[in-house]
Design a protein around this motif. Sequence first.
Motif, mmCIF file in Angstrom:
data_model
loop_
_atom_site.group_PDB
_atom_site.id
_atom_site.type_symbol
_atom_site.label_atom_id
_atom_site.label_comp_id
_atom_site.label_asym_id
_atom_site.label_seq_id
_atom_site.Cartn_x
_atom_site.Cartn_y
_atom_site.Cartn_z
ATOM 1 N N GLU A 186 -98.760 6.572 -6.514
ATOM 2 C CA GLU A 186 -100.113 6.849 -6.025
ATOM 3 C C GLU A 186 -101.155 6.140 -6.900
ATOM 4 O O GLU A 186 -102.180 5.657 -6.394
ATOM 5 C CB GLU A 186 -100.365 8.360 -5.995
ATOM 6 N N ARG A 264 -100.480 14.596 1.023
ATOM 7 C CA ARG A 264 -100.981 13.506 1.867
ATOM 8 C C ARG A 264 -101.182 12.221 1.076
ATOM 9 O O ARG A 264 -101.092 11.125 1.650
ATOM 10 C CB ARG A 264 -102.258 13.924 2.588
ATOM 11 N N THR A 268 -99.573 8.587 2.177
ATOM 12 C CA THR A 268 -100.298 7.321 2.260
ATOM 13 C C THR A 268 -99.503 6.204 1.597
ATOM 14 O O THR A 268 -99.368 5.103 2.144
ATOM 15 C CB THR A 268 -101.682 7.445 1.594
#
Length: 304
Positions: A186, A264, A268
């Motif tokens: 991330e 979430r 992504t």
Amino acid sequence: MAMTSFQRIGFVGLGVMGEPICRNLARKSGLPVTAFDLDPHPLERLGQYGVQSAADIAAAATDADVVFLSLPSGAVVEQICRGPGGLLAAGRQGLVIVDLSTSSVDVTRALAADFARQSIAFVDAPVARTRAAAEAGTLSVMVGADASDFERVRPLIATFANEITLCGPVGCGQVVKILNNMILFETVVAIAEAKAIAERAGVDPALLFDTLAKGSADSFALRNHGMKAVLPGVFPERAFSVEYARKDLGYALRLAGETGVDARGARTVDGWFEEAIKAGDGAKYHPVISARIGASKPDPDRQS
């Protein structure tokens, strides 16, 4: 020389990380090591360090009282353990198995339960950091085990790691490693987004990254993945690929589902990994997704 109660080491899986880990064990443990891999070349290279070649998995485990696994996925770990001639069939009472692979938590705990019924201890000890760290013996290892098993294997792990953390009972090492990788992936997306925005807004990305490294946005990911891969656009193969990264992220998403967390941000990242694989970049170093992020157009439906 590592102070340990073990007499002989078995090792299965001599890939990017496994080969240097096995070499450090052979050089520093003071114990004989017998290893198996489908590729003969790492076995040939390790021969000069006294590592003996095994004909198969069972042969690597036959005389060993501790067996290390360094494999590409939980599916392969399960196959090595449960398959014909695998460790569940070949292992004997008192054996300790140390899984250095990154595997799913549910598979790890199920295997540990099956081995326990045969009085075999199963320790999850996934490794973090780079191949260079594996070469230098400076990996970080997150361990899931009971305290007594941990103390027995710790001196051997210390031959290839300088950070060794007992995270809890079996499976907890995998939980921590999976979340470590989720955060890294991330963060790489955030770094890639920042680079793309800076370029389009007229700021030199090299200046951006150097300045971020002096403030609260500094991170391991920025200094390594950002400065060494995203900035120069260097995404070699034989590094930690998109396909491997997506496998680990899949474990995190599975764990998020099991624990009822809406991850979430991780979803992504998974979307970018999926796009990279479809574009033929699956074998490249996972920050390659930054090239796709940099070339992307904004979604008008998401603009405020």
